[in-house]
Design a protein around this motif. Structure first.
Motif, mmCIF file in Angstrom:
data_model
loop_
_atom_site.group_PDB
_atom_site.id
_atom_site.type_symbol
_atom_site.label_atom_id
_atom_site.label_comp_id
_atom_site.label_asym_id
_atom_site.label_seq_id
_atom_site.Cartn_x
_atom_site.Cartn_y
_atom_site.Cartn_z
ATOM 1 N N UNK A 81 -82.298 -60.896 -13.268
ATOM 2 C CA UNK A 81 -81.263 -60.166 -14.056
ATOM 3 C C UNK A 81 -81.802 -58.779 -13.755
ATOM 4 N N UNK A 82 -82.795 -58.108 -14.126
ATOM 5 C CA UNK A 82 -82.888 -56.633 -13.760
ATOM 6 C C UNK A 82 -82.474 -56.205 -12.473
ATOM 7 N N UNK A 83 -82.831 -57.032 -11.236
ATOM 8 C CA UNK A 83 -82.442 -56.803 -9.875
ATOM 9 C C UNK A 83 -80.894 -57.013 -9.834
ATOM 10 N N UNK A 84 -80.259 -57.896 -10.458
ATOM 11 C CA UNK A 84 -78.832 -58.153 -10.257
ATOM 12 C C UNK A 84 -78.226 -56.782 -11.107
ATOM 13 N N UNK A 85 -78.792 -56.333 -12.154
ATOM 14 C CA UNK A 85 -78.269 -55.246 -12.783
ATOM 15 C C UNK A 85 -78.194 -54.000 -11.992
ATOM 16 N N UNK A 86 -79.384 -53.776 -11.394
ATOM 17 C CA UNK A 86 -79.309 -52.693 -10.441
ATOM 18 C C UNK A 86 -78.489 -52.775 -9.184
ATOM 19 N N UNK A 87 -78.305 -54.031 -8.695
ATOM 20 C CA UNK A 87 -77.448 -53.958 -7.373
ATOM 21 C C UNK A 87 -75.902 -53.776 -7.997
ATOM 22 N N UNK A 88 -75.490 -54.366 -8.966
ATOM 23 C CA UNK A 88 -74.100 -54.042 -9.416
ATOM 24 C C UNK A 88 -73.803 -52.779 -9.877
ATOM 25 N N UNK A 89 -74.802 -52.356 -10.399
ATOM 26 C CA UNK A 89 -74.574 -50.825 -10.776
ATOM 27 C C UNK A 89 -74.735 -49.575 -9.782
ATOM 28 N N UNK A 90 -75.158 -50.093 -8.701
ATOM 29 C CA UNK A 90 -75.440 -49.444 -7.479
ATOM 30 C C UNK A 90 -76.381 -48.293 -7.920
ATOM 31 N N UNK A 91 -77.474 -48.791 -8.434
ATOM 32 C CA UNK A 91 -78.272 -47.579 -8.959
ATOM 33 C C UNK A 91 -79.180 -47.160 -8.044
ATOM 34 N N UNK A 92 -79.214 -47.342 -6.794
ATOM 35 C CA UNK A 92 -80.112 -46.811 -5.753
ATOM 36 C C UNK A 92 -81.582 -47.198 -5.914
ATOM 37 N N UNK B 200 -86.599 -47.377 -11.739
ATOM 38 C CA UNK B 200 -86.509 -47.005 -13.220
ATOM 39 C C UNK B 200 -86.248 -48.242 -14.092
ATOM 40 N N UNK B 201 -85.187 -48.897 -13.820
ATOM 41 C CA UNK B 201 -84.895 -50.201 -14.544
ATOM 42 C C UNK B 201 -85.940 -51.110 -14.361
ATOM 43 N N UNK B 202 -86.622 -51.528 -13.497
ATOM 44 C CA UNK B 202 -87.928 -52.407 -13.497
ATOM 45 C C UNK B 202 -89.046 -51.790 -14.336
ATOM 46 N N UNK B 203 -89.323 -50.671 -14.258
ATOM 47 C CA UNK B 203 -90.206 -50.037 -15.070
ATOM 48 C C UNK B 203 -89.983 -50.034 -16.417
#
Length: 69
Positions: free
Chosen positions: A24-35, A41-44
């Protein structure tokens, strides 16, 4: 029989839930184009709760066994 089933299925299901939350965290980062930095930072930040749960479980087990591995 039921206690033996619970003894091995509970860690298995919690492990599966932790893996699902990582997805879910990975998908959130991908969909928000977090870089890359944003993903790290999201994973931490979001993974800190999962890490705390795992550490609490390990420390509790160590204390119940008298501090030995």
């Amino acid at each position: 029989m039921e206690r033996a089933f619970e003894a091995w299925i509970t860690p298995l299901m919690i492990g599966g839930l932790i893996l699902f939350m990582c997805f879910i965290i990975w998908d959130l980062a991908r969909k928000s184009k977090a870089g890359k930095f944003g993903t790290i930072m999201l994973f931490i930040v979001l993974g800190a709760g999962m890490l705390g749960f795992v550490l609490k479980t390990v420390i509790t087990e160590l204390l119940e066994r008298g501090g030995t591995l």
